[in-house]
Design a protein around this motif. Structure first.
Motif, PDB file in Angstrom:
ATOM      1  N   UNK A 189      14.750  -4.287  -8.976  1.00  0.00           N
ATOM      2  CA  UNK A 189      15.673  -5.190  -8.686  1.00  0.00           C
ATOM      3  C   UNK A 189      15.391  -6.603  -9.311  1.00  0.00           C
ATOM      4  N   UNK A 190      16.551  -7.064  -9.987  1.00  0.00           N
ATOM      5  CA  UNK A 190      16.215  -8.446 -10.619  1.00  0.00           C
ATOM      6  C   UNK A 190      16.168  -9.448  -9.535  1.00  0.00           C
ATOM      7  N   UNK A 191      15.530 -10.632 -10.160  1.00  0.00           N
ATOM      8  CA  UNK A 191      15.434 -11.778  -9.283  1.00  0.00           C
ATOM      9  C   UNK A 191      16.795 -12.327  -9.118  1.00  0.00           C
ATOM     10  N   UNK A 192      17.125 -12.853  -7.980  1.00  0.00           N
ATOM     11  CA  UNK A 192      18.326 -13.643  -7.829  1.00  0.00           C
ATOM     12  C   UNK A 192      18.112 -15.164  -8.231  1.00  0.00           C
ATOM     13  N   UNK A 193      16.975 -15.520  -8.488  1.00  0.00           N
ATOM     14  CA  UNK A 193      16.881 -16.928  -8.683  1.00  0.00           C
ATOM     15  C   UNK A 193      17.066 -17.005 -10.399  1.00  0.00           C
ATOM     16  N   UNK A 194      18.167 -17.898 -10.508  1.00  0.00           N
ATOM     17  CA  UNK A 194      18.294 -17.914 -12.131  1.00  0.00           C
ATOM     18  C   UNK A 194      17.582 -18.769 -12.869  1.00  0.00           C
ATOM     19  N   UNK A 230       6.196   1.772   2.445  1.00  0.00           N
ATOM     20  CA  UNK A 230       7.714   1.905   2.401  1.00  0.00           C
ATOM     21  C   UNK A 230       8.216   0.387   2.426  1.00  0.00           C
ATOM     22  N   UNK A 231       7.439  -0.518   2.014  1.00  0.00           N
ATOM     23  CA  UNK A 231       7.935  -2.002   1.944  1.00  0.00           C
ATOM     24  C   UNK A 231       8.267  -2.354   0.704  1.00  0.00           C
ATOM     25  N   UNK A 232       9.390  -3.239   0.508  1.00  0.00           N
ATOM     26  CA  UNK A 232       9.867  -3.934  -0.633  1.00  0.00           C
ATOM     27  C   UNK A 232       9.552  -5.217  -0.071  1.00  0.00           C
ATOM     28  N   UNK A 233       8.466  -6.203  -0.858  1.00  0.00           N
ATOM     29  CA  UNK A 233       8.272  -7.218  -0.629  1.00  0.00           C
ATOM     30  C   UNK A 233       9.009  -8.412  -1.539  1.00  0.00           C
ATOM     31  N   UNK A 234       9.394  -9.225  -1.113  1.00  0.00           N
ATOM     32  CA  UNK A 234      10.129 -10.199  -2.110  1.00  0.00           C
ATOM     33  C   UNK A 234       9.659 -11.625  -1.813  1.00  0.00           C
ATOM     34  N   UNK A 235       9.541 -12.562  -2.880  1.00  0.00           N
ATOM     35  CA  UNK A 235       9.162 -13.995  -2.648  1.00  0.00           C
ATOM     36  C   UNK A 235      10.606 -14.707  -2.387  1.00  0.00           C
ATOM     37  N   UNK A 236      10.830 -15.602  -1.284  1.00  0.00           N
ATOM     38  CA  UNK A 236      12.000 -16.068  -1.119  1.00  0.00           C
ATOM     39  C   UNK A 236      11.804 -17.656  -1.537  1.00  0.00           C
ATOM     40  N   UNK A 237      12.752 -18.549  -1.835  1.00  0.00           N
ATOM     41  CA  UNK A 237      12.851 -19.851  -1.766  1.00  0.00           C
ATOM     42  C   UNK A 237      14.019 -20.380  -1.256  1.00  0.00           C
ATOM     43  N   UNK A 238      13.846 -21.164  -0.374  1.00  0.00           N
ATOM     44  CA  UNK A 238      15.191 -22.087  -0.201  1.00  0.00           C
ATOM     45  C   UNK A 238      15.630 -22.947  -1.342  1.00  0.00           C
ATOM     46  N   UNK A 239      17.012 -23.032  -1.203  1.00  0.00           N
ATOM     47  CA  UNK A 239      17.492 -24.047  -2.460  1.00  0.00           C
ATOM     48  C   UNK A 239      18.700 -24.413  -1.572  1.00  0.00           C
ATOM     49  N   UNK A 240      19.158 -25.614  -2.303  1.00  0.00           N
ATOM     50  CA  UNK A 240      20.214 -26.301  -1.959  1.00  0.00           C
ATOM     51  C   UNK A 240      21.509 -25.884  -3.169  1.00  0.00           C
ATOM     52  N   UNK A 241      22.680 -25.561  -2.048  1.00  0.00           N
ATOM     53  CA  UNK A 241      23.770 -25.147  -2.923  1.00  0.00           C
ATOM     54  C   UNK A 241      24.835 -26.075  -2.735  1.00  0.00           C
ATOM     55  N   UNK A 246       9.151 -21.992   0.659  1.00  0.00           N
ATOM     56  CA  UNK A 246       8.643 -20.675   0.077  1.00  0.00           C
ATOM     57  C   UNK A 246       8.783 -19.919   1.433  1.00  0.00           C
ATOM     58  N   UNK A 247       9.204 -18.588   1.346  1.00  0.00           N
ATOM     59  CA  UNK A 247       8.998 -17.678   2.553  1.00  0.00           C
ATOM     60  C   UNK A 247       8.890 -16.324   1.823  1.00  0.00           C
ATOM     61  N   UNK A 248       8.453 -15.200   2.633  1.00  0.00           N
ATOM     62  CA  UNK A 248       8.442 -13.923   2.357  1.00  0.00           C
ATOM     63  C   UNK A 248       9.496 -13.114   2.977  1.00  0.00           C
ATOM     64  N   UNK A 249      10.155 -11.990   2.273  1.00  0.00           N
ATOM     65  CA  UNK A 249      11.042 -11.113   2.763  1.00  0.00           C
ATOM     66  C   UNK A 249      10.674  -9.870   2.576  1.00  0.00           C
ATOM     67  N   UNK A 250      10.842  -9.136   3.532  1.00  0.00           N
ATOM     68  CA  UNK A 250      10.136  -7.516   3.463  1.00  0.00           C
ATOM     69  C   UNK A 250      11.202  -6.691   4.267  1.00  0.00           C
ATOM     70  N   UNK A 261      19.372 -19.440  -0.688  1.00  0.00           N
ATOM     71  CA  UNK A 261      18.121 -18.935  -1.068  1.00  0.00           C
ATOM     72  C   UNK A 261      18.326 -18.111  -2.273  1.00  0.00           C
ATOM     73  N   UNK A 262      17.213 -18.013  -2.774  1.00  0.00           N
ATOM     74  CA  UNK A 262      16.857 -17.167  -4.029  1.00  0.00           C
ATOM     75  C   UNK A 262      15.752 -16.293  -3.636  1.00  0.00           C
ATOM     76  N   UNK A 263      15.563 -15.163  -4.509  1.00  0.00           N
ATOM     77  CA  UNK A 263      14.848 -14.112  -4.280  1.00  0.00           C
ATOM     78  C   UNK A 263      14.150 -13.690  -5.563  1.00  0.00           C
ATOM     79  N   UNK A 264      12.616 -13.765  -5.511  1.00  0.00           N
ATOM     80  CA  UNK A 264      12.226 -12.866  -6.846  1.00  0.00           C
ATOM     81  C   UNK A 264      11.111 -12.031  -6.509  1.00  0.00           C
TER      82      UNK A 264
END
Lengths: 401, 401
Positions: free
Chosen positions: A174-179, A104-115, A160-164, A223-226
């Protein structure tokens, strides 16, 4: 008729044992045209002996010219068509850090970014923080809750981090939030179907709360997700082949891939010797053993030709102890090539050997890229290797009368 | 695009002649690793000469590791994907005894069994009656009629017989009545669709009447049925390739398989010499000739290595007379391997040679498993052999401009 249906129909149980040894990234290239590859340079008396006792050939991981990652590379070797069964990036990222992915997991790769002040991305990797800093920031995000789902945030390395997200009815379309660009804000997540809209809603809530937490953490203030991905629906090795299957791998990624196809993941220790000892100890408990050796790949990725040669020699030295267990079918191959010259995975076919009583032995007396070209297994698709393993193990009955 | 649609689009008629000679179970294995196979052991000057004149390679009957029965093995050689076209067990059983299967027939394999006082199976093979006894009991069953259908009961061997129901609208999606166990009664037949429910009804009537007949025939006082099958819907060789096709086979199974793809089945006599004489006699009447030689398989099944060698040598001796007819395309192959070492069919690739004016001849000078590994045809799927035959016969036009 799908090959898997054929296997289910023809498979037989007979107590025979199959050992599949994967030397990751085994295949290589000569540094100069006409030279020797890493495998050809290595002193490898035991692999050569196995090549003489059995039959050799070249495995094409996916298709000619297609370079696989570890996921497709291993799926192919386990007999799953890597073009049919896709493992999403988020899942691979989670498997890679040893996260026990559930159905039942949705796994996502996360990146920290600077805004910047306007919320636009000014650095997609947040100035590459140290891994210590990554852990620190991730720990702050761990306090975030979203109603109705469990949230897991796990550090990987640097930015890099993982989000579940774990919960019923979550989709992964779901689309990547990373542009993939700077000067623009992260994209909003949108779901492509009802279940994925539910995920997007959950993710939006998470992002809002994370923004509040990260606000003061510049340069890791965004952060951005993909790679939103659920575990693929895939038959287990037990269901497909009727094989009680065990994985003896040191690295999390390969344990995770093995778990994905239902293998028992055993304590493998830290070294190849540990792995072989484990193999011997559990010999009676399983029909199929997947043993993974990492260092032929990592040295190739490093572009370190002599180190890869040395790792092959170390690998070679472990072969006799495995063969001493007298498996009915003994296979050595790789999930892909990793030529030091390229410092990366590649598409080149992978030297493969198979030893069994029913081998049509060939004239090949060495285990190398150039000799495997003349082997009796010919050039074959990796996804067919398990068919050969099952056949040589006497575990496939006749098709049709 | 399906290969068959491509063939229909590209095929051309030009009066050329193709001879496909199938030495059943031709491929083998050495008895000890590094030794010679049956074919490699045989003195085979004529096959070697053909290999020199033409091009050789290795045929993969179905897929790596998949061992075919005669049905899939031959379908592949005739150019029909053996995973797409399945021939049910009942059909193969009927073909095997030379029963002329028609399009409205449901064919079933029957076994005599022994039933105890409660109607439970106590011996699934009725104590293996003699074939004479089988014929005797079958003759009693022949008196049974079922309204609306024709019923055929044919003896096979020992406890085995064939049952055929001929009639409009009979389906073959009916379960086996054989429970594959003792201590339980035979199962009732049930149909999976309207047409098959009709069959199940007919079969139930037959079983009721048969039970009355068999009651006093202990130990053959019961029967079980399995492999309900109609003839597959399959294009004929004439429809597909535009080839007037003839089969010259001695054994009923291969005549039956040839009939299934619309070949004319000719009187082949009893010996290979008879077959070759027939080939010469009808040379002007057909475009395509399938000549089947059984003894390479039967000696392999017997595990008799020297006998298989001898049968290959006998086969070799017949080659010049076939080639003397100057076929435009001359092919020798097998439907699968039958290594004496395994006493069974196997999945190992099959040595194949093709002689035609348009061959890109290779350096191979011998016809053997090990030399075919280096042949110009490479390793190919059996279902593609007819494409090569058609091309070398000048019977396939260009695809696209």
């Amino acid at each position: 008729m799908h090959t898997h249906d054929l296997i289910r129909e023809l498979r037989e149980a007979n107590g025979s044992k199959i050992v599949l040894v994967v030397a990751d990234g085994l295949g290589g290239l000569p540094l100069t045209p006409g030279g020797k590859t890493e495998l050809e340079t290595a002193v490898r008396p035991n692999l050569d002996a196995a090549a003489r006792d059995g039959v050799v050939g070249l495995s094409v991981p996916v298709l000619p010219g297609i370079t696989p990652g570890s996921g497709p590379g291993h799926l192919g070797l386990f007999g799953y068509d890597p073009l049919e069964h896709r493992i999403g990036r988020g899942i691979l990222e989670a498997l890679g850090i040893g996260f026990a992915v559930g159905p039942n997991d949705v796994c996502i790769r996360g990146n920290f970014c600077t805004l910047d002040a306007e919320g636009k991305i000014s650095d997609r990797r947040a100035g590459r923080p140290t891994t210590e800093r990554c852990i620190e920031v991730v720990n702050k995000l761990r306090s975030i809750t979203v109603p109705g789902v469990e949230v897991f945030v796990e550090p990987v390395k640097e930015h890099r981090f993982v989000l579940v997200f774990r919960g019923d009815g979550l989709g992964d379309a779901v689309n990547d939030t990373d542009p993939q660009a700077v000067g623009v804000p992260p994209l909003a997540p949108n779901g492509n179907d009802a279940a994925s809209r539910r995920t997007a809603e959950v993710v939006s809530q998470f992002i809002a709360k994370a923004s509040a937490v990260l606000k003061t953490e510049s340069p890791t203030n965004g952060l951005t997700l993909r790679g939103f991905a659920k575990q693929p629906k895939i038959a287990t090795m037990q269901e497909l082949y009727g094989l009680r299957s065990a994985a003896i791998a040191v690295y999390p990624m390969y344990k995770g891939l093995a778990r994905l196809v239902g293998m028992d993941v055993l304590d493998a220790g830290q070294t190849l010797n540990d792995q072989v000892e484990r193999l011997a100890k559990v010999w009676g408990d399983y029909d199929f053993f997947f043993l993974h050796y990492k260092y032929t790949d990592s040295t190739g990725e490093d572009g370190n030709f002599p180190a890869k040669v040395q790792m092959i020699e170390k690998f070679d030295a472990a072969i006799p102890a495995m063969r001493a267990l007298k498996p009915d079918v003994f296979i050595v191959t790789g999930d892909h090539s990793t030529p030091s010259k390229m410092k990366s995975h590649s598409w080149h076919p992978v030297p493969t050997l198979l030893v069994a009583d029913t081998c049509r032995t060939d004239a090949v007396t060495e285990f190398s890229e150039s000799s495997c070209l003349f082997g009796g297994l010919g050039r074959f698709e990796a996804k067919h290797l398990m068919l050969l393993a099952m056949a040589h193990a006497g575990r496939l009955g006749k098709y049709g009368a």
